[in-house]
Scaffold this active site. Structure first.
Site, mmCIF file in Angstrom:
data_model
loop_
_atom_site.group_PDB
_atom_site.id
_atom_site.type_symbol
_atom_site.label_atom_id
_atom_site.label_comp_id
_atom_site.label_asym_id
_atom_site.label_seq_id
_atom_site.Cartn_x
_atom_site.Cartn_y
_atom_site.Cartn_z
ATOM 1 N N GLU A 121 27.339 -8.803 20.630
ATOM 2 C CA GLU A 121 28.334 -8.542 19.601
ATOM 3 C C GLU A 121 29.203 -7.320 19.910
ATOM 4 O O GLU A 121 30.273 -7.150 19.318
ATOM 5 C CB GLU A 121 27.650 -8.329 18.243
ATOM 6 C CG GLU A 121 26.958 -9.554 17.668
ATOM 7 C CD GLU A 121 27.941 -10.580 17.131
ATOM 8 O OE1 GLU A 121 29.145 -10.299 17.095
ATOM 9 O OE2 GLU A 121 27.491 -11.678 16.753
ATOM 10 N N GLU B 151 5.772 -13.144 27.789
ATOM 11 C CA GLU B 151 5.606 -11.818 27.205
ATOM 12 C C GLU B 151 4.357 -11.106 27.711
ATOM 13 O O GLU B 151 4.199 -9.893 27.550
ATOM 14 C CB GLU B 151 5.564 -11.887 25.685
ATOM 15 C CG GLU B 151 4.307 -12.493 25.108
ATOM 16 C CD GLU B 151 4.251 -12.337 23.587
ATOM 17 O OE1 GLU B 151 3.252 -11.789 23.097
ATOM 18 O OE2 GLU B 151 5.203 -12.745 22.908
#
Length: 303
Positions: A90, A121
């Site tokens: 963004e 992970e």
């Protein structure tokens, strides 16, 4: 970590506890469920309020990094990683910065944005490798994101960043986490147990998103990426943003649409430059030179 050790570790985590308020959620109707979720979500801003000094300190370190050619790098797995990538993506359209200035890394790579990657992970070494692949250095700031505060991928990255001498930040929803013990700055958004036990995409994820909003928005404001409360470095990359750029020029200068549109055209769609030209009554070269002299800080550059 063995299965037994992992079970014991999860049993100690606040985010893995059962929430007494939602024990009978499977017997509620739609309105009761969403009312309960809404009620629980009210704990999120309260938890963040307790972390404001640490968030502000992180912002100061990020601004220092930007001013010396460094980057802000987010790293996480699952929801945490996706939120980091989202916030990073963004920044270019909102603040007119390079895509390399704020970077989001997720365990498992870009495919993991849409599809869970088995075991990604849990790879301690991959966090280090992913930082090496983007040439992470001591000039950068690393923000590790994990509700649990124990994700191996993120811990590996934090250790590597510390070895290099970079500033490290941990965002976790469990107090006194492993990540917090490693990082220079620990932002512990203790939001409590989730409506669905262990579903940290809910309150914990909301807290992460709000903190990331603060980190980038506050940093960009301090860099001079806004004038008053207007996004003067917005990139007019689509029709909505082109219209917004015109409105921003009109709002900043109290001019009409015709004058704003004309100024933007002369300024090659540089919103801040267009405002500078109108308010200071300068031509494009004079306005550019003055803004450059004040490092793009419009308020300071204005006579």
């Amino acid at each position: 970590m063995t299965e037994k050790n992992l079970l014991n570790a999860l049993g100690q985590m606040l985010t893995e506890q059962r929430n007494p308020a939602s024990t009978n959620v499977d017997q509620m109707n739609a309105l009761e469920i969403v009312r309960l979720i809404n009620q629980q979500d009210k704990a999120v801003p309260q938890a963040i309020e307790k972390c404001l000094p640490q968030i502000a300190l992180a912002v100061e370190k990020i601004v220092q990094a930007f001013q010396t050619g460094g980057r802000l790098v987010y790293i996480g797995a699952g929801t945490s990683g996706r939120l980091g990538v989202l916030d990073a993506s963004e920044c270019p359209p909102t603040f007119g910065v390079s895509p390399e200035m704020v970077v989001g890394l997720i365990a498992g790579g870009e495919c993991a944005l849409r599809h869970p990657i088995e075991g990604a992970e849990d790879n301690l070494e991959q966090g280090r490798i992913d930082l090496q692949q983007i040439n992470f250095s001591e000039k950068d700031v690393l923000v590790g994101i994990a509700a649990s505060g124990r994700t191996p991928y993120v811990i590996g990255a934090l250790h590597y960043a510390k070895e290099l001498g970079a500033t490290t930040v941990a965002i976790a929803s469990n107090p006194n986490s492993k990540m917090a013990q490693i990082a220079d700055i620990a932002i512990e958004t203790v939001v409590g147990a989730e409506i669905l036990t262990g579903s940290s995409r809910m309150k914990s994820g909301t807290a992460q998103k709000l903190v990331l909003n603060m980190l980038t928005t506050a940093s960009m404001i301090l860099l001079g990426k806004c004038y008053q409360n207007l996004m003067v470095d917005v990139q007019a990359s689509n029709e909505k943003l082109k219209a917004r750029a015109i409105r921003i020029v009109m709002q900043a200068t109290d001019c009409d649409e015709y004058k704003a549109t004309k100024a933007l055209k002369l300024a090659e769609n540089d919103t801040k430059l267009a405002i500078m030209m109108i308010l200071a009554q300068l031509d494009i070269q004079q306005a550019k030179a003055l803004l450059a002299e004040y490092n793009g800080r419009l308020r300071e550059a204005l006579p």
